[in-house]
Structure formats: structure tokens, C-alpha cells
Design a protein around this motif. Structure first.
Motif, short mmCIF file in Angstrom:
data_model
loop_
_atom_site.label_atom_id
_atom_site.label_comp_id
_atom_site.label_asym_id
_atom_site.label_seq_id
_atom_site.Cartn_x
_atom_site.Cartn_y
_atom_site.Cartn_z
N THR A 74 1.20 -1.22 -0.01
CA THR A 74 -0.03 0.11 0.07
C THR A 74 0.86 1.18 0.31
O THR A 74 2.01 0.97 0.00
N TYR A 75 0.54 2.19 0.15
CA TYR A 75 0.95 3.33 0.26
C TYR A 75 1.61 3.68 1.11
O TYR A 75 1.03 3.76 2.25
N PRO A 76 2.63 4.64 1.51
CA PRO A 76 3.39 4.66 2.15
C PRO A 76 2.87 6.01 3.89
O PRO A 76 2.21 6.93 3.14
N PRO A 77 2.87 5.44 4.93
CA PRO A 77 1.73 5.71 5.46
C PRO A 77 2.69 7.41 5.60
O PRO A 77 1.69 8.31 6.29
N VAL A 78 3.59 7.68 6.14
CA VAL A 78 4.66 9.10 5.70
C VAL A 78 4.94 8.89 4.35
O VAL A 78 6.28 8.09 4.05
N ARG A 79 4.86 10.65 4.14
CA ARG A 79 5.14 11.03 2.23
C ARG A 79 5.30 12.16 2.55
O ARG A 79 5.14 13.30 3.53
N ASP A 80 6.75 12.47 2.18
CA ASP A 80 6.99 14.27 1.64
C ASP A 80 6.13 14.78 1.48
O ASP A 80 5.51 14.73 -0.06
N GLU A 81 5.44 15.99 1.56
CA GLU A 81 4.64 16.70 1.53
C GLU A 81 4.66 17.82 0.52
O GLU A 81 4.23 18.94 0.00
N LEU A 82 6.44 17.87 1.11
CA LEU A 82 6.24 19.33 0.67
C LEU A 82 7.41 19.31 -1.22
O LEU A 82 7.51 18.46 -2.11
N ASP A 83 6.23 19.92 -1.85
CA ASP A 83 6.99 19.51 -3.27
C ASP A 83 7.90 19.85 -4.22
O ASP A 83 7.87 21.00 -4.40
N THR A 84 8.58 19.54 -4.42
CA THR A 84 10.33 19.29 -5.09
C THR A 84 10.60 17.85 -5.92
O THR A 84 9.69 17.49 -6.33
N ASP A 85 11.17 18.62 -6.97
CA ASP A 85 11.54 17.30 -7.75
C ASP A 85 11.89 16.47 -7.24
O ASP A 85 11.70 14.87 -7.95
#
Ligand code: FPP
Ligand code: K
Ligand code: ZN
Length: 480
Positions: free
Chosen positions: A44-55
Motif C-alpha cells: 500500500t502507499y506509504p503511511p508517511v510521505r514528503d508533502e513538500l513538492d519538489t522534483d
């Protein structure tokens, strides 16, 4: 069938056809699709993800998107085992590797100086797959001789300057195929003189005379020296030679490696650069030869910070390792990062050391073996006619990834232990500690026994028997 039988015998309610039940059972089969056998962590999708939009976060999201269908068992064309893990396509990969030892198409001209690497990658990967490579002996000898320079070492091809990486690759290839004819190709005296020229006063090694000094040099040099039993003495021509005659090929090397540990805890290619998993393996491999890991690692490295950094290399849901902070999972790091774990376990888990209690449970590990095996078998195999192993889905398979993905698979499937690590002698030569291997004692083994690959020495990365054979051959020889 069931109903005609039922009419001839007393009616057993269990024999009667219940349409609703049949319907339910077929639903049940749908529930039994591979995804249901795979832990959520890997499907499944990771429970924690980087929400700062960068490359960086965008390419990470894309990578999860690309890998998820593979690791969550969604491929209708693939047969999964009871744990939702596909099998290893041994034949396809072996065919791919044999072809890579033949004539390569024109675009490979760009890799001309890496021909020794192709020899090593293919021969080692084939051996891991259980293939007999002795048929390559004569061609290998002829090719290696054509690449050797009178001034010592091997270049990438005839007429090319000797380089430590190509020299390492040729020597490992000769060791893998093995036998006196292979060993005698190596001009050890010239090689030793050339290594003395590469050794620097600050302790490290250059990759070629006037070339860059980096941690690959530190690793390749000590592997070569200890495999071939070369003298540690320096020639007068060595930049590291001292008038009191005390300096050797190993002097200051551990301290030089220490300078490569970065603020992150990982290891960089040279002092003050970015930490990378491939260089962590070079550092630990080098230190494992200079002394036993439980002494040399804490002597030169901040081990807890290195373990923290290496642990951060394993991603979920992908399960595989990345090479550096904020970068993507890649099959080759199954070896470069994956290969660090047995060395660290030998350090942390050594008898009498404070971490030994951690390993009292035989199936205790410093990383998720399950995650790595899932990534390798689900994402890193080219299952088309081409065969071979790869970085990640969508990337073409190649010899380099085939070697290091299979090496990582081997490390995840086996347990390595360094026995009698209290010996006072350095690891070179006989009488020192011995690495022993056994199948990893999984509580639950998620891969099929048929998919167990061969084993390679955790420091020298070639079959452990081949390490002993070449070391013993040169140890029993007088002089050069
Ligand atoms: C970055 O590549 C890769 C490196 C900085 C190191 C590569 C070194 C090795 C693979 C091994 C050296 C060892 C020996 C023994 C010669 P990248 O930017 O394409 O990959 P990344 O995004 O995964 O970091
Ligand atoms: K990469
Ligand atoms: Zn890679």
C-alpha cells in the motif's frame, strides 16, 4: 458429478450443490489474490510521505507508483507463491549473462574501458545462479593477458592505462574461474610495485598514477593485496615511503577511511563529499580486511550513526535500498547497501561485544530481509525473453545490475558469521577468523527453496571457496 453421486447415496447436505456457496467460494479465491498475502507495508502507499513538492518528492511518488503493481502482486502473467512472491527466472538470467560475455552491439563501444567489469559481473552472476563458468577459462586468460601492463596492473583493454578498478575486476574474474593457469596470468611483482606508486602519504590509494584518490581505491587495493598475498613493504618510489622504513601499504589507511564518514553518518567517496551506499561497502570491506570488524569498525567509524544512515536507505513500500538520501530505490544497492549488513552484524554481534544480546534470537536482523527479497524478485527481474536483472521496473536489465541484485539476494537469503573473532592477527593469511555461512533461519521463509542462489564471501564478494583457493595458492609460493 456431485449431484449424480448424491442421487445414489443417502443425502449428505455437504454434497449438495449450494449455488450461493459456490459463488462465495469464487469470491474467496479473489481474496486469495497475491496482494492479500503481502503485508500492507509492502502493498500500500506509504503511511508517511514528503508533502513538500519538489522534483525529489515527485520522482519518489512516481517510483512508488511504478513499483506498487509489481510488489503488490498485480501482474496477471506472473505466478506468485503463497507469500505473493514471484520465482527467480534462472534460465532467462543465465542466458542474458552468457550473451553479455559474447560480442556486444555497437553502442557498447562507450563501455570499452569497462570490459574487465563485464567479465566480473557476468562470471560472478552466473556463479551465483549455479552455472559452471570453467568453459570461459581460456578466453578469460587470453583477454586478461591482453589487458595487463608490464608496469603492473590491468587496463580496460589492450594499450589502456592500468586502473585499480579494472585491475580489481580482472583479478576477481581470474579468481572466480580459478586454477593455476588463471592465477599465473598475474604479474604479482609488477602489480605490487604499481600499487606502491598508488599509495599516498595520507594513507589512501589513487585509482591510477596521477588519478583520483578515493575509497574505491582503498577497498580495491586491500582486496588485491590480501587475495594475492602481496608484501606490505613499500618500494622507495612510493609517495608513502618513509626514510625510517616503517610505512607499509596499510599505514594510515583506516584513518583515511575515517575521514570519509560524513555528517549524515554515511560514507563518501573521498573526504568532505556526499555519503553514498556504494562507498559504505568499500569502507566496511576495507576495514574488514585491515582487522576484524568488531575492532576496526569502532576504531575508525561512528558505528551507530552509520547504522542509522544505512537503515534509512531501505524504503517502504518498495522494500529495496536507495544509494543516498533523497534518492530512489535501485536493485544494485541490494549489494552495496545490503552487503554492509553481514559486516556490521559481525561487528555489533561479535561475542562479548555489547550488541551481542541483540542477536541471541538467531533470526534477528538489522534490516528487513523480507522487504529486500520482495523488491528483488518482484521488481528487479526482466521477465521477457531478454532476461537479466535491473535497477527498477521500466529500466533495461544489464550485467552490472544482474551481478549486484543477485549478490544482494544471496546476502538476504543467508546468514554469515565470523568465527573466533578474538584472534589477534590481522585477517590476512591463515589462522585468522573464518566466515561461515548457513541458510538464514527464517521464522517464515517467503521465497521458494528453488530460488536460493549461491553464496559469496561477504568481504571479497566472490564464492568463498574461490577466495580460499587463490589465497592458499599464493601463500604456498616462495617469493613472487
Ligand atoms: C551515483 O550514481 C553513484 C555513485 C556516486 C557511486 C557509484 C560507485 C559504485 C557503484 C561502486 C564503486 C565500488 C567499487 C569497488 C569500484 P547515480 O547518481 O546514478 O545513482 P543514485 O541516484 O542512486 O545515487
Ligand atoms: K542509481
Ligand atoms: Zn543501480
Amino acid at each position: 458429478m456431485a449431484s449424480s453421486q448424491a442421487s445414489k447415496a443417502p443425502v449428505n447436505p455437504a454434497d449438495s450443490v449450494d449455488e450461493e456457496f459456490v459463488e462465495d467460494m469464487s469470491n474467496f479465491r479473489i481474496h486469495l489474490n497475491p496482494a492479500s498475502m503481502i503485508p500492507d507495508l509492502f502493498s500500500t502507499y506509504p503511511p508517511v510521505r514528503d508533502e513538500l513538492d519538489t522534483d525529489t518528492s515527485a520522482t519518489q511518488d512516481e517510483t512508488v507508483e511504478i513499483c506498487l503493481p509489481y510488489i503488490s502482486g498485480q501482474d496477471a502473467d506472473v505466478k506468485y507463491n503463497d507469500y505473493g512472491v514471484p520465482s527467480l527466472d534462472r534460465e532467462g538470467h543465465a542466458r542474458f549473462l552468457h550473451r553479455n560475455l559474447g560480442t556486444l552491439p555497437a553502442p557498447f563501444i562507450a563501455a570499452d574501458a569497462s570490459r574487465p567489469w563485464f567479465l566480473f559481473w557476468c562470471l560472478n552472476a552466473l556463479t551465483l545462479l549455479g552455472e559452471d563458468v570453467s568453459g570461459y577459462r581460456e578466453r578469460l586468460i587470453e583477454t586478461a593477458l591482453s589487458m595487463q601492463n608490464e608496469s603492473g596492473g590491468f587496463g580496460g583493454g589492450p594499450g589502456q592505462l592500468s586502473h585499480l578498478a579494472t585491475t580489481y575486476a580482472v583479478i576477481l574474474s581470474l579468481a572466480i574461474v580459478g586454477g593455476q593457469d588463471c592465477y599465473e596470468v598475474i604479474d604479482r611483482k609488477a602489480l605490487w610495485r604499481w600499487l606502491c606508486l598508488l599509495k599516498q602519504a595520507d594513507g589512501g590509494f589513487r585509482m591510477s598514477t596521477d588519478g583520483e584518490e578515493d575509497i574505491r581505491g582503498a577497498y580495491c587495493a586491500v582486496v588485491i593485496i590480501s587475495l594475492l598475498g602481496l608484501p606490505l613493504d613499500l618500494t622507495r618510489e612510493s609517495p608513502a615511503w618513509t626514510s625510517d622504513g616503517t610505512a607499509t601499504l596499510f599505514t594510515g589507511l583506516g584513518k583515511w577511511v575515517r575521514r570519509c564518514q560524513t555528517f549524515e553518518g554515511g560514507i563518501s567517496g573521498q573526504p568532505d563529499a556526499e555519503a553514498h551506499g556504494a562507498y559504505a561497502f568499500c569502507a566496511l570491506g576495507c576495514l574488514s580486511i585491515l582487522d576484524t570488524p568488531n575492532r576496526s569498525f569502532p576504531q575508525y567509524l561512528d558505528v551507530p550513526r552509520l547504522i542509522a544512515w544505512l537503515s534509512s536507505r531501505q524504503y517502504a513500500p518498495e522494500g529495496g535500498f536507495s544509494g543516498r538520501t533523497n534518492k530512489l530505490v535501485d536493485g544494485c544497492y541490494s549489494h552495496w547497501v545490503g552487503g554492509c549488513w553481514p559486516l556490521l552484524e559481525a561487528c555489533v554481534g561479535a561475542q562479548g561485544s555489547p550488541g551481542a544480546a541483540l542477536f541471541e534470537n538467531a533470526s534477528q536482523s538489522l534490516f528487513s530481509r523480507e522487504g529486500l527479497i520482495r523488491y528483488i524478485l518482484s521488481c528487479c527481474q526482466d521477465r521477457t525473453k531478454r532476461g537479466g536483472l535491473r535497477d527498477k521496473p521500466g529500466k533495461p536489465s544489464d550485467a552490472y545490475h544482474s551481478c549486484y541484485v543477485l549478490s544482494g539476494l544471496s546476502s538476504a537469503e543467508h546468514k554469515w558469521e565470523l568465527q573466533s573473532p578474538s584472534a589477534q592477527e590481522p585477517m590476512q593469511g591463515s589462522g585468522g577468523p573464518v566466515w561461515r555461512v548457513s541458510p538464514y533461519p527464517y521464522d517464515v521463509q517467503i521465497f521458494d527453496e528453488a530460488d536460493r542462489v549461491g553464496t559469496i564471501h561477504p568481504v571479497y564478494t566472490i564464492p568463498e571457496g574461490k577466495v580460499i583457493e587463490i589465497q592458499e595458492y599464493f601463500m604456498s609460493k616462495e617469493g613472487f
